[in-house]
Structure formats: C-alpha cells, structure tokens
Design a protein around this motif. Structure first.
Motif, PDB file in Angstrom:
ATOM      1  N   LEU A  55       3.323   5.974   6.954  1.00  0.00           N
ATOM      2  CA  LEU A  55       3.604   5.195   8.158  1.00  0.00           C
ATOM      3  C   LEU A  55       4.921   4.431   8.089  1.00  0.00           C
ATOM      4  O   LEU A  55       5.343   3.872   9.102  1.00  0.00           O
ATOM      5  CB  LEU A  55       2.461   4.198   8.402  1.00  0.00           C
ATOM      6  N   LYS A  87       5.216   1.730   6.848  1.00  0.00           N
ATOM      7  CA  LYS A  87       4.817   0.332   7.025  1.00  0.00           C
ATOM      8  C   LYS A  87       3.852  -0.023   5.904  1.00  0.00           C
ATOM      9  O   LYS A  87       2.632   0.079   6.061  1.00  0.00           O
ATOM     10  CB  LYS A  87       4.166   0.105   8.383  1.00  0.00           C
ATOM     11  N   GLN A 109      -4.221   6.429  10.492  1.00  0.00           N
ATOM     12  CA  GLN A 109      -3.809   5.311  11.350  1.00  0.00           C
ATOM     13  C   GLN A 109      -2.434   5.569  11.960  1.00  0.00           C
ATOM     14  O   GLN A 109      -1.552   4.715  11.992  1.00  0.00           O
ATOM     15  CB  GLN A 109      -3.803   3.995  10.558  1.00  0.00           C
ATOM     16  N   TYR A 132       0.863  -1.183   0.000  1.00  0.00           N
ATOM     17  CA  TYR A 132       0.000   0.000   0.000  1.00  0.00           C
ATOM     18  C   TYR A 132       0.899   1.232   0.000  1.00  0.00           C
ATOM     19  O   TYR A 132       1.639   1.471   0.962  1.00  0.00           O
ATOM     20  CB  TYR A 132      -0.932   0.010   1.217  1.00  0.00           C
ATOM     21  N   SER A 157       0.405   3.989   2.913  1.00  0.00           N
ATOM     22  CA  SER A 157       0.881   3.584   4.235  1.00  0.00           C
ATOM     23  C   SER A 157       2.398   3.506   4.257  1.00  0.00           C
ATOM     24  O   SER A 157       3.028   3.789   5.278  1.00  0.00           O
ATOM     25  CB  SER A 157       0.274   2.234   4.630  1.00  0.00           C
ATOM     26  N   ASP A 204       2.660  -2.625   4.669  1.00  0.00           N
ATOM     27  CA  ASP A 204       1.729  -3.746   4.784  1.00  0.00           C
ATOM     28  C   ASP A 204       0.417  -3.357   5.470  1.00  0.00           C
ATOM     29  O   ASP A 204      -0.560  -4.107   5.434  1.00  0.00           O
ATOM     30  CB  ASP A 204       2.383  -4.895   5.566  1.00  0.00           C
ATOM     31  N   ILE A 205       0.389  -2.203   6.101  1.00  0.00           N
ATOM     32  CA  ILE A 205      -0.837  -1.734   6.761  1.00  0.00           C
ATOM     33  C   ILE A 205      -1.790  -1.224   5.691  1.00  0.00           C
ATOM     34  O   ILE A 205      -1.411  -0.452   4.819  1.00  0.00           O
ATOM     35  CB  ILE A 205      -0.515  -0.632   7.774  1.00  0.00           C
ATOM     36  N   GLU A 206      -3.039  -1.664   5.775  1.00  0.00           N
ATOM     37  CA  GLU A 206      -4.022  -1.295   4.757  1.00  0.00           C
ATOM     38  C   GLU A 206      -4.511   0.142   4.981  1.00  0.00           C
ATOM     39  O   GLU A 206      -5.418   0.404   5.761  1.00  0.00           O
ATOM     40  CB  GLU A 206      -5.206  -2.256   4.786  1.00  0.00           C
ATOM     41  N   LEU A 207      -3.870   1.050   4.288  1.00  0.00           N
ATOM     42  CA  LEU A 207      -4.225   2.462   4.316  1.00  0.00           C
ATOM     43  C   LEU A 207      -4.317   2.940   2.878  1.00  0.00           C
ATOM     44  O   LEU A 207      -3.308   2.964   2.160  1.00  0.00           O
ATOM     45  CB  LEU A 207      -3.184   3.270   5.091  1.00  0.00           C
ATOM     46  N   ASN A 237       0.024   3.642  14.516  1.00  0.00           N
ATOM     47  CA  ASN A 237       1.055   2.672  14.147  1.00  0.00           C
ATOM     48  C   ASN A 237       2.461   3.261  14.206  1.00  0.00           C
ATOM     49  O   ASN A 237       3.439   2.511  14.125  1.00  0.00           O
ATOM     50  CB  ASN A 237       0.792   2.134  12.732  1.00  0.00           C
TER      51      ASN A 237
END
Length: 827
Positions: free
Chosen positions: A532, A534, A559, A525, A528, A536-539, A562
């Motif tokens: 973030l 990161k 989010q 994603y 994200s 792999d976080i679904e954003l 995180n």
C-alpha cells in the motif's frame, strides 16, 4: 523460496495495479473459478511415523520457539555472534546429540582398529580357547535372544530409513506437478480480476434493463398503482349505479308484463263471468222442465239449482288497476341510456394507465437517456484501472519465476538422486550387517550341538560364529560412515522442523514477520509498506494468510481501498439525484374523469320519483292471489256429473252431463290461463317490490357517494398521484441501490478471492518443504540413527556369542558321562 518470492510478487503487483489508479428479482453472483490445487495435504499412513519422530524431536529440543532471538537476529542482519548464547541455550539438546554422534564417528573406527589388533595378538577373545562354565547354556541363550531382539529393532529402524527414502523420492517427483498447479491457480487468480470487473459493469446493464422494462410498463406500474388506489372508492359507486341501471330496465319489463297481465286478468275475469252466466242460465232453463217435478228427481234438481249461485267470476280481478302512468314514467327515465353512461364512467376511470403513459413519454425517454449516460460513465471508470498492463507484467514475471523454479527443481532432483543413492547405500550397509547377524544366529542356533566339545563343533555352528564376526567387522567398517550421514541430516532436519515447520503450522512465524519495524526500520508494518506504500496501516502477514485461507477477496484482504477505491469509482450515487429529479418531473394530470354526468344523475332522480315505490304491492299481491271463480270449476263439474248420474235417463240428464263438460272446458280454456297469468303477476310484483323498496334512500345514497368520489377525484387525486409517483421512483432507484450494495459486497469480500495465495504458501512450506523434505529427512535419521546406535550393543553381544558357536583350537579335558548326557572337566 522461488515460489514464496512469486507469492510476494503477486501481492506487490496487486498493490501496483491499484497504485497506478485513483432487490427485487435482481440476483447477482460473481463468476467463480475452479482451482486445481487441493488445500489439504495428507502424507498417508506414514504420518504416524512422522508424528513419532516429532515427539522425539520435542524431547531433544523441548524449548519454545525463540521469537525474541529470531527478532534480534533479523534486526542485527543475521549476525550470529549477537545471539550466540541464546542460540547455544536453545540448541543445547541438538548439540549434545551431535557430540554423541561425533564421538561415535571418532571412537568407533579407533576402537575397531584396537579391537582388530588385539584379536590378531590373541587378545580380547582372539585366542581360540573356551573355558567351560556351569551357566554356559543359559548365557548362550540370553546372548542369542538379546541379539535377536536388537536385530529386530535395528531392522525396524532400517525399514524406517527405506520408507523415508522412498517417500522423498516419490514425493519430489510430484513437486513439479504441484508447483505447476499453484502457478496456474495464481494466474487464474490474476486473470479473474478483469473478468469480474467486467461482470460488475455488465450487471449495471442488467439493472438498467430492468429499470427500462419498468419505465416501458409505467402505464401498468404507475398508472395501475393509481388505479388500484382509487378502485376501493370508485368501483363500488359505479357498480351500484350499474345495478340501478339494470334495475330500471328490469322495472320497465316488470311493469310492462304486470300491466299486460292485469289487462289480461280483467278481460279474462269478464269473459269467465259471461261464460259462467251462460252456463248457469242454460242449467236453470233445463231445471225448469217437467222432469224435475218427479218425486225422485225433484230433490236432485233442487240441489243442483241451489249450487248454481257458485258459478260466478271473481270481481276482485276485474278491479286490478292500470300501470300506464308508472310505465310512462319509467319510459321517460329510459330515454337516456344510464347503462351507457355508467360504461363511460368505467372507461374514463380505466383509461388512467393509458393517460399516464401518454403524459410520461417524454420524461421516460429522458430518464432512459440519463441511465445510458450513467452506464457509459461506469464503463469508462473501469478503463481507468490499468489492469491489463499490470497483468502482462505479472505474467511475464510468472514466466520467469516458473523458469527459475524448473531449473532449481531440476537441480533438486539431481541432489535428491545423490541423496537417495547415499541413503540407499547406508540402508543396505546396515541391512548387510543385520543379515550377517541373522545368518549367524540362524546357523549358530540350529547348528549347535550340546554333546560336542568346543573343538569338535560342527560346520554349521562354526559358520554361524563366523557370520557374527563378519557382521562385527562390518559394524566397525561402516557404522561410523553411516553415522556421519545421520549427523548431517539430523542438524538441519531438527532445526527446520522447530524453526520453520512448527512455527508455520501454529502461526508464530507470521507473528515474527509482523513485528513492527522488523523487516524495515522505517516501516511499522512491512506488508502494508510494500503493497500500500502506507506502512502505518495495520496489514499483517497473519491477517492476509487467514483471510486468503477463508477465500476472502484480495481487495479487502490487502485493504486496497487505501490506494484506489473501486467502489467509489463504480459508485452511481452521484447520478441517482439526477435520476430522482427526472422522476420527480413526472407531472401527471388526470382531470376530466367523470364517473356519471348530469343526465345520468337526473335519470336516477327521475327513477326515484317515478312512483313505483308508491304502488300498494301488498293489495295487488292479495288481489292477484284470489281464485278466478267462486268455486273450483273442475270440482263443481265432477260433482255435477255425480248428481246427473242419479237422474233417470232423459233429456235432463243429458243436459246436465253436457253442462258439466262445458264447465270443464271453461276451466281448461279460461281459468287455467288466468291462474298462470296470476303467477306471472306475483313474480313481477315481487320484482317491483324489491326494486322499489327504499328507492329514494338508495338513489340518494348513491348520488351522495357519487358526489363524494367525484369531489375526491377532482380535488384530491393529485395527492394519490404524488404518492404513487414517489413509490414508482423509489422502486426504480431501489434497483440501483441494490446494485450498489452488491458492488460494495462483491468488491470488498468476493472479488478475486485469494485462496490460491494461501494454498501456494501451504504448498511451498507445509507440503513441499515440510511434507516432502523435512518429515522424511527426520524419519530417515531417526530410523538409521536408531539402527546404528543399537548396533553397538549388538556388536558386543555378537562377539561374545560367536565364542559359543565357533570351533575352538584348544580345549580343557572333558569326560563324557553318557548317563547324564553332559560333559564334565577335570584338572
């Protein structure tokens, strides 16, 4: 694009801001900011025309948004060759329209040149000779009407062009204000963050002050709570004892009054008997006189003498007993002030809140100190967020973005000026052609005379035909140039509508951007990964846009928990255990509460044994109700007066009259006071009856209740203290639990609502790009293109119609038949 870059930069900076960091009567509300930019856009009445153009675009390009092709194109770094076939298939409608436009551009000037050459060679209608036909009038009318209808349609298309041109010019000038408004809202959005964090910290101080207020009022909250718990048991007993103390005093007063009244009745009864005896003796002496021997008097004397036996006092009143013994017993009871003892019991009980405050002074001071420490820790936690530095960086970037946007907007205004000028010239060229056609029709229709021959047509009719041919010439000269402008605006206009505006409106463009591993092969994603770190976080872009559209807080929208958990930094749960432990140290001792001492109890026992309950109140009441004399002296005196009146004048009559007066005086002076005293006696007897009724049982019950309550206070009050202490501690802790719940809600849902981000994106795409540029651009090529294409049949019709209006150089032989009013030709 600059504005879009600014929005993405804002999201990135929000990520950097975080990445650099690790009830009752309490109503909190985060301060909200007012944004300038409206989140809705309406183009006004012209939107009907825009919608009509979209319908035409859908007809030209009915295919769905090519999501797969766009994804493939992005993955291949925009190498068109990889998706050439798919693009060609999707753009087939546009390509066909462009081919038609190109053919128009190429063929029109070629046809115009050929037409001009042919006309010069007297071909293609160039020879000024018209052969008459039977249907010539009908043909002329049909051609004129057809040309008029086409000119009206062309005029409508030109109006569309003018409207689109004006809309672009008018709206582009508002772009600067809209952009400034969006940038200001974005700055407001970022500047809200420290203000709202400060507000959250300040609300801890509000919560703390509320807890301090309760701690300062611990005497009324905790002590009052203990007091209220004990009241149902203690107060009724004390009230009963107080009633009994009042009853003792009332008993003493009643006994004293009754004893005095009894003595007064006994003495009065004796005095009454003596007085009546004296009267009786005097009357008897008078009745023994010689006057009673007379025949007419003797009966009256005998009658009076027989009634003298009634003049006696009531012996019952003289038998009323003395209350000295009982009164002495009550006086012995009153040697100790039972009422004062009860008041001491009340005071001892009501002093519980004061004793609680005295015993908790040190603990309260320690709890306040602990809460001040927690407040300092919460405040220090906010300093770990380097938001000011990030905001300064963001503001500097915003300044650069604003500067770049102004430069590009200035260039856009210059380009718009050129575009506006070209569009205006195109519209005026078409308008000029249509005007010539209108003038040709006007002059031709009104100047045509059916009685003239082709060679003798009038000046006005001939001028109309010339105007039509001038319009035809301008068509050949300018229409292909206008068509170039139409084609150049058609291709980008259609594609921007289908590939940007439409997918942005239905959200498909976000679905493309949210495709895993599309924008970055290493990030699942992209947003994200950017915000973030990161991936792999679904954003997703779609989720961010939707949340911001609903004015959700940027913290939860992105989010950001995180990267840095603000709620955890501001969490005081780790401190609540210490607060609870301090509250549990509230060791309150309430021993020594004595509701009634032993002397008071003995007083109650002595009162119950005073003997007042053994008095025969019924007998006393009956005795007190008896009349002081055997007869009603007042009636007796009046009766005596009546009898004396029957006596002859003399000493006897005078004596009887005098005795009657004496009896009335005895009644007035002795009987009436005794009767009043009897009433008082009856009242006191009733008081004593009420007090003494079941006295021993009452006292015994009171003493049992008193002992029970005293045992509870002595042995079980500690459980009440523990329960009320826990309740008080829970109330204090509930303030902070309520604060924490609000912090979680405020941080996750309400802090820094990101609606300006969605509004800025809508302003960039939906308003400026699509509303200010694409929609007017499409309306322009639609109107001007329609007008240009319609000029082709208008050109042909105008050439044929001009033959009917222009003056010919040669003609066939005509004969004038005046009767019929028509011309016939002969060979």
């Amino acid at each position: 694009m600059a504005l879009l870059f600014g929005i993405l930069l804002l999201l990135g900076l929000c990520g950097n801001i975080i990445s650099e960091n690790t009830s009752e009567a309490l109503d909190y509300e985060l301060p909200t900011s007012k944004y300038e930019t409206e989140d809705t856009y309406s183009p006004g009445p012209i939107s009907v025309l825009f919608q009509m153009v979209r319908i035409f675009i859908y007809i030209v390009q009915p295919g769905d948004f090519p999501e797969d092709s766009i994804r493939k194109l992005i993955r291949n770094k925009f190498e068109v060759s990889t998706v050439y076939d798919e693009i060609a298939h999707y753009e087939i409608g546009v390509i066909l329209c462009v081919i038609l436009g190109v053919l128009f551009i190429i063929l029109l000037p070629v046809v115009g040149c050929i037409f001009a050459i042919c006309r010069c060679c007297n071909k293609c209608g160039g020879k000024m000779h018209q052969r008459p036909k039977e249907n010539a009038p009908f043909q002329r009318r049909c051609l004129a009407i057809s040309l008029l209808v086409i000119c009206v349609l062309v005029s409508i298309g030109i109006i569309y062009g003018f409207a689109a041109n004006h809309h672009v010019r008018h709206r582009i000038r508002k772009s600067q204000k809209l952009i400034d408004s969006n940038l200001k809202d974005l700055r407001t959005l970022v500047n809200e963050a420290p203000q709202q964090i400060d507000y959250i910290v300040d609300q801890f101080n509000t919560t703390k002050e509320k807890a301090f207020l309760d701690l300062d009022n611990i005497h009324s909250l905790l002590g009052g709570g203990i007091l209220e718990r004990l009241k149902p048991k203690v107060i009724p007993v004390l009230d009963e004892i107080q009633v009994m103390a009042k009853a003792i005093k009332e008993t003493k007063v009643a006994l004293e009054n009754m004893n005095q009244n009894f003595k007064s009745l006994r003495d009065g009864s004796q005095q009454l008997s003596n007085s009546l005896s004296a009267v009786k003796q005097n009357m008897q002496n008078s009745l023994q006189g010689p006057e009673c021997l007379l025949p007419q008097v003797s009966d009256i004397c005998k009658n009076i003498e027989s009634s003298l036996s009634q003049l006696e006092g009531n012996p019952e009143l003289s038998k009323l007993p003395s209350m000295d013994t009982e009164l002495q017993n009550i006086n012995n009871v009153l040697r100790n002030d039972l009422d004062a003892m009860v008041q001491k019991g009340y005071q001892s009980f009501n002093d519980i809140p004061k004793r609680v405050q005295v015993q908790t002074t040190n603990i309260v001071a320690e709890i306040k100190k602990l809460l001040n420490t927690v407040g300092s820790n919460v405040k220090d936690a906010t300093k770990d967020i380097p938001i000011q530095k990030s905001l300064s960086e963001f503001n500097s970037h915003m300044d650069e973005i604003e500067k770049e946007i102004k430069q590009k907007l200035h260039r856009a205004e210059e380009v718009d000026s050129y575009w506006w000028l070209c569009s205006l010239i195109s519209c005026f060229l078409l308008l000029l052609i249509v005007i010539f056609f209108y003038l040709g029709l006007l002059c031709g229709v009104y100047g045509y005379d059916k009685h003239t021959t082709p060679t003798t047509r009038g000046f006005v009719s001939n001028t109309g035909g010339i105007f039509l041919m001038v319009g035809v010439g301008f068509c050949f000269l300018f229409c292909w140039i206008v068509m170039i402008l139409v084609v150049l605006s058609f291709v980008p206009g259609v594609n921007m509508e289908k590939l940007i505006c439409e997918p942005y409106a239905n959200g498909k463009i976000f679905q493309i951007l949210d495709t895993p591993y599309l924008l970055n092969k290493e990030w699942k994603y992209y947003i994200s990964g950017m915000v973030l770190k990161k991936p792999d976080i679904e954003l997703t872009f779609e989720q961010i846009y939707s949340d911001c559209k609903n004015n959700r807080g940027i913290y939860s929208t992105l989010q950001l928990e995180n990267r840095f958990n603000i709620s955890e930094s501001l969490d005081i749960h780790k401190h609540t255990d210490n607060i609870n432990n301090q509250l549990e140290r509230l060791d309150i001792k309430l021993g020594g509460i004595v509701l009634l001492n032993e002397e008071g109890k003995n007083n109650l026992k002595e009162f119950s044994n005073s003997g007042i309950d053994n008095i025969d109140y019924d007998t006393l009441l009956a005795q007190s109700k008896t009349s002081p004399g055997k007869v009603n002296l007042l009636s007796f005196s009046y009766d005596l007066d009546t009898k004396a009146d029957r006596l002859p004048p003399g000493q006897l009559k005078q004596s009887m009259k005098s005795e009657a007066q004496t009896i009335r005086k005895i009644h007035q002076d002795q009987v009436l006071p005794m009767e009043k005293t009897q009433v008082d006696v009856q009242k006191n007897i009733k008081i004593l009856q009420r007090t003494s009724g079941g006295l021993k049982e009452k006292v015994s019950k009171i003493l049992q209740s008193l002992d029970s309550v005293q045992v509870f206070i002595t042995n079980d009050i500690s459980s009440v203290i523990v329960e009320e202490t826990k309740k008080f501690a829970k109330k204090i802790l509930r303030y902070f639990e309520h604060y924490l719940e609000w912090v979680e809600l405020a941080v996750t849902e309400k802090m820094v609502p990101c609606k300006p981000v969605a509004t800025a994106m809508d302003s960039a795409f939906k308003v400026i790009l699509c509303g200010f540029i694409v929609d007017p651009l499409n309306l322009f090529w639609f109107g001007i293109g329609k007008a240009t294409f319609l000029l082709l049949p208008a050109l042909i019709i105008a050439v044929k119609l001009a033959k009917h209006y222009r003056r010919m150089e040669s003609e066939d032989v005509y004969e004038d038949f005046a009767v019929s009013g028509t011309w016939h030709f002969t060979l």
